[in-house]
Design an enzyme around this catalytic site. Structure first.
Site, PDB file in Angstrom:
ATOM      1  N   GLY A 150     -34.371  11.267  -0.632  1.00  0.00           N
ATOM      2  CA  GLY A 150     -35.415  12.074   0.001  1.00  0.00           C
ATOM      3  C   GLY A 150     -34.935  13.442   0.453  1.00  0.00           C
ATOM      4  O   GLY A 150     -33.759  13.798   0.296  1.00  0.00           O
ATOM      5  N   ALA A 151     -35.864  14.198   1.048  1.00  0.00           N
ATOM      6  CA  ALA A 151     -35.541  15.534   1.566  1.00  0.00           C
ATOM      7  C   ALA A 151     -34.475  15.433   2.652  1.00  0.00           C
ATOM      8  O   ALA A 151     -33.524  16.227   2.697  1.00  0.00           O
ATOM      9  CB  ALA A 151     -36.808  16.194   2.122  1.00  0.00           C
ATOM     10  N   ARG A 179     -38.042   2.602  -7.346  1.00  0.00           N
ATOM     11  CA  ARG A 179     -38.393   3.786  -8.146  1.00  0.00           C
ATOM     12  C   ARG A 179     -37.171   4.631  -8.509  1.00  0.00           C
ATOM     13  O   ARG A 179     -37.119   5.227  -9.579  1.00  0.00           O
ATOM     14  CB  ARG A 179     -39.365   4.694  -7.358  1.00  0.00           C
ATOM     15  CG  ARG A 179     -40.747   4.164  -7.140  1.00  0.00           C
ATOM     16  CD  ARG A 179     -41.587   5.196  -6.372  1.00  0.00           C
ATOM     17  NE  ARG A 179     -41.133   5.406  -4.997  1.00  0.00           N
ATOM     18  CZ  ARG A 179     -41.501   4.666  -3.962  1.00  0.00           C
ATOM     19  NH1 ARG A 179     -42.352   3.667  -4.141  1.00  0.00           N
ATOM     20  NH2 ARG A 179     -41.045   4.903  -2.745  1.00  0.00           N
ATOM     21  N   ARG A 228     -37.731   4.500  18.430  1.00  0.00           N
ATOM     22  CA  ARG A 228     -37.388   5.526  19.435  1.00  0.00           C
ATOM     23  C   ARG A 228     -37.797   5.153  20.852  1.00  0.00           C
ATOM     24  O   ARG A 228     -37.131   5.546  21.808  1.00  0.00           O
ATOM     25  CB  ARG A 228     -38.053   6.863  19.064  1.00  0.00           C
ATOM     26  CG  ARG A 228     -37.386   7.565  17.905  1.00  0.00           C
ATOM     27  CD  ARG A 228     -38.049   8.916  17.641  1.00  0.00           C
ATOM     28  NE  ARG A 228     -37.616   9.436  16.349  1.00  0.00           N
ATOM     29  CZ  ARG A 228     -38.391  10.134  15.530  1.00  0.00           C
ATOM     30  NH1 ARG A 228     -39.633  10.417  15.886  1.00  0.00           N
ATOM     31  NH2 ARG A 228     -37.930  10.566  14.388  1.00  0.00           N
ATOM     32  N   CYS A 284     -37.781  15.906  14.898  1.00  0.00           N
ATOM     33  CA  CYS A 284     -37.231  17.240  14.654  1.00  0.00           C
ATOM     34  C   CYS A 284     -37.705  18.274  15.683  1.00  0.00           C
ATOM     35  O   CYS A 284     -36.905  19.068  16.190  1.00  0.00           O
ATOM     36  CB  CYS A 284     -37.600  17.703  13.248  1.00  0.00           C
ATOM     37  SG  CYS A 284     -39.280  17.303  12.735  1.00  0.00           S
ATOM     38  N   ARG A 318     -48.818  22.787  11.305  1.00  0.00           N
ATOM     39  CA  ARG A 318     -48.074  22.929  10.044  1.00  0.00           C
ATOM     40  C   ARG A 318     -48.329  24.317   9.491  1.00  0.00           C
ATOM     41  O   ARG A 318     -49.488  24.753   9.400  1.00  0.00           O
ATOM     42  CB  ARG A 318     -48.539  21.867   9.051  1.00  0.00           C
ATOM     43  CG  ARG A 318     -47.699  21.810   7.790  1.00  0.00           C
ATOM     44  CD  ARG A 318     -46.365  21.135   7.981  1.00  0.00           C
ATOM     45  NE  ARG A 318     -46.504  19.694   8.141  1.00  0.00           N
ATOM     46  CZ  ARG A 318     -45.525  18.891   8.544  1.00  0.00           C
ATOM     47  NH1 ARG A 318     -44.324  19.386   8.842  1.00  0.00           N
ATOM     48  NH2 ARG A 318     -45.715  17.602   8.680  1.00  0.00           N
ATOM     49  N   HIS A 340     -38.465  24.905  11.563  1.00  0.00           N
ATOM     50  CA  HIS A 340     -39.603  24.886  12.489  1.00  0.00           C
ATOM     51  C   HIS A 340     -39.439  26.007  13.523  1.00  0.00           C
ATOM     52  O   HIS A 340     -38.329  26.256  14.015  1.00  0.00           O
ATOM     53  CB  HIS A 340     -39.637  23.570  13.287  1.00  0.00           C
ATOM     54  CG  HIS A 340     -39.962  22.342  12.481  1.00  0.00           C
ATOM     55  ND1 HIS A 340     -40.412  22.372  11.188  1.00  0.00           N
ATOM     56  CD2 HIS A 340     -39.913  21.033  12.832  1.00  0.00           C
ATOM     57  CE1 HIS A 340     -40.627  21.136  10.775  1.00  0.00           C
ATOM     58  NE2 HIS A 340     -40.326  20.302  11.744  1.00  0.00           N
ATOM     59  N   ASN A 380     -35.221  22.152  10.333  1.00  0.00           N
ATOM     60  CA  ASN A 380     -35.764  20.836  10.694  1.00  0.00           C
ATOM     61  C   ASN A 380     -35.083  19.693   9.957  1.00  0.00           C
ATOM     62  O   ASN A 380     -35.098  18.558  10.423  1.00  0.00           O
ATOM     63  CB  ASN A 380     -37.274  20.805  10.417  1.00  0.00           C
ATOM     64  CG  ASN A 380     -37.630  21.237   9.009  1.00  0.00           C
ATOM     65  OD1 ASN A 380     -37.343  22.380   8.615  1.00  0.00           O
ATOM     66  ND2 ASN A 380     -38.222  20.350   8.242  1.00  0.00           N
TER      67      ASN A 380
END
Ligand code: NAP
Ligand code: 12T
Length: 349
Positions: A13-14, A40, A100, A129, A246, A253, A327
Site C-alpha cells: 500500500g501507500a 491479490r 487506538r 496522521c 480533503r 497535510h 502524512n
C-alpha cells in the site's frame, strides 16, 4: 540478539511502501523480513535494501516466529490478525484506528509520550496522521504554557485515503485537462453512497459521518489528542474541535490551528522557543522571506514544519499556527518505525 524477524502487513500500500523504506533506513536489526498483503498481491516482488522479496498472502500462520509486526492494511485486517500475532509472541505496531482507543493500548508519538510504551500488552497504536502532526507541535506549548482550547481546520492530502484514491484524483486531473467530465468512484470515501471529484475541488468529508454531524476523522483528532496529552480520551481539560477537509494535494497535510493557552503572558517568542527546541519540529516562519511550511517542501521529510505563528491580537493567550507534515511519513510509516526503534532501544520487544 542478532536481529528481529519483522513482518509488514499491508506492504503493497501507500503506507506499506514507506514502511519498507523507513525500516531499511532505521537502526532496527532485521534478521528476516516478511511482506504481507492480500491474495491479490501474493507473488508480487518488492525490494528491501535492494534485495527482492516476494509478497505473501496473509494467513493466521504468517506470524509464526515473527518478533515485530508493522501493520497498515486497514482496521478490519488488524482486528483479525493482530491478536493472533500477539498470541504467537509478536509485538505489533498498528497504523490503523482499530485499537487506538483501547485503554490497554498505548497511543504513541515518541517525542511526546514515549514512556507510555512501557505499558504495552503486545499492541501499540500509531495515532491518526492529522493528530500526530498537530500534537507533536502542541505538546511543548502545552507543557510550557498550559493548553485550554484547540480549534483546527485541516487541509488533507489525497494519499491519506490510499493508493487507489490517489490514482483516481490524478485521473480526474487528466480528465479535466482533456476537457472530459471528471468521474469519481472512490473520493471522498470508498464505500460511501455518493462520490465527488476531488481534483480542482475541496471535500469537507474524511471518513464516515457520526450521528453528531462530525466526521470520524474529526472525532479521531479530538479524542486521540486528549488520550495522548492527558491519558484520557474524554478529558474535558483541553477543549478540542476540528473540521477536516480533503484538498487536491498529493502528499502532505496542512493544518490551521487556533489555540488558547492557560498562561495569558505567553508570547509568540515564547512559543517559537518551545517549538525550536522540540525534536521532530522545524520552525519555518519568516514573513520577510516568504518562508512558511508547504506540502511540496515537506513531502519526503520525516519532520513536522510549523510557521505563520501569530498572536490573536484581540484575545490574550490565543495564537494561530500553520502546521505541515508528510502524512505518509511522520503521519504514518516514520512514526510507526520510530515507535519500533524505541521498543528495541528500551528492551520492550
Ligand atoms: P492502500 O494504499 O489502499 O493499501 C492497503 C494495503 O492493505 C495493501 O497493501 C493491501 O494489499 C492491504 N490489504 C488490503 N486488504 C487486505 C487483507 N484482507 N489482508 C491483507 N492485506 C490487505 O492503503 P494505505 O493508504 O497504505 O493505508 C492502509 C491502512 O493504513 C488504512 O486502511 C488505514 O487503516 C491506515 N492508515 C493510517 C494512517 C494514519 O493516519 N496513521 C494514514 C494512512 C493510512 P493488496 O495489495 O493485496 O490489496
Ligand atoms: N480515513 O488511520 O482517509 O485513522 O485520510 C488515516 C487516514 C483513516 C486512520 C484518510 C483515514 C486514517 C485516513
Amino acid at each position: 540478539m542478532n536481529g528481529y524477524n519483522v513482518a509488514i502487513l499491508g506492504a503493497t500500500g501507500a503506507v506499506g511502501s514507506r514502511l519498507i523504506s523507513q525500516l531499511a533506513q532505521s537502526n532496527i536489526p532485521v534478521k528476516n523480513l516478511k511482506l504481507l498483503a492480500s491474495a491479490r498481491s501474493a507473488g508480487k516482488v518488492l525490494k528491501f535494501k535492494n534485495e527482492p522479496l516476494t509478497v505473501e498472502e496473509t494467513t493466521p500462520d504468517s506470524f509464526k516466529n515473527v518478533d515485530l509486526v508493522l501493520a497498515s492494511a486497514g482496521g478490519n485486517v488488524s482486528q483479525k490478525f493482530l491478536p493472533i500475532a500477539v498470541q504467537s509472541g509478536a509485538v505489533c505496531v498498528d497504523n490503523t484506528s482499530a485499537f487506538r482507543m483501547d485503554p490497554d493500548v498505548p497511543l504513541v508519538i515518541p517525542e511526546v509520550n514515549r514512556e507510555a510504551l512501557k505499558r504495552h500488552h503486545g499492541i501499540i497504536a500509531n495515532p491518526n496522521c492529522s493528530t500526530i502532526q498537530m500534537v507533536i507541535a502542541l505538546a511543548p506549548i502545552y507543557h510550557a504554557f498550559g493548553l485550554k482550547q484547540v480549534i483546527v481546520s485541516t487541509y488533507q492530502a489525497v494519499s491519506g485515503a490510499g493508493q487507489a484514491a490517489w490514482n483516481e484524483m490524478l485521473h480526474q486531473a487528466q480528465q479535466r485537462l482533456n476537457n472530459e467530465a471528471m468521474t469519481a468512484k472512490i473520493t471522498p470515501v470508498k464505500g460511501e453512497p455518493h462520490h465527488y471529484p476531488l481534483a480542482f475541488n475541496l471535500l469537507p468529508q474524511i471518513d464516515v459521518f457520526e450521528d453528531n454531524g462530525y466526521t470520524h476523522e474529526e472525532w479521531k483528532m479530538i479524542h486521540e489528542t486528549k488520550k495522548i496529552l492527558l491519558d484520557d480520551m474524554d478529558s474535558p481539560d483541553i477543549k478540542v474541535t476540528a473540521t477536516c477537509v480533503r484538498v487536491p494535494v498529493e502528499l502532505g497535510h496542512g493544518e490551521s490551528v487556533y489555540i488558547e493557552v492557560a498562561d495569558k503572558k505567553a508570547t509568540v517568542a515564547g512559543l517559537r522557543q518551545q517549538l525550536t527546541r522540540m525534536p521532530g519540529i522545524i520552525v519555518q516562519d519568516d514573513p520577510a522571506e516568504q518562508l512558511y511550511p508547504q506540502p511540496l517542501t515537506a513531502a519526503g521529510k520525516r519532520e513536522t514544519f510549523v510557521g505563520r505563528l501569530r498572536a490573536d491580537e484581540e484575545n490574550p493567550g490565543a495564537f494561530n499556527l500553520w502546521i505541515v507534515s508528510d502524512n505518509l511519513l511522520k503521519g504514518a510509516a516514520w512514526n510507526t518505525v520510530e515507535i519500533a526503534e524505541c521498543l528495541v532501544e528500551d528492551g520492550l520487544i
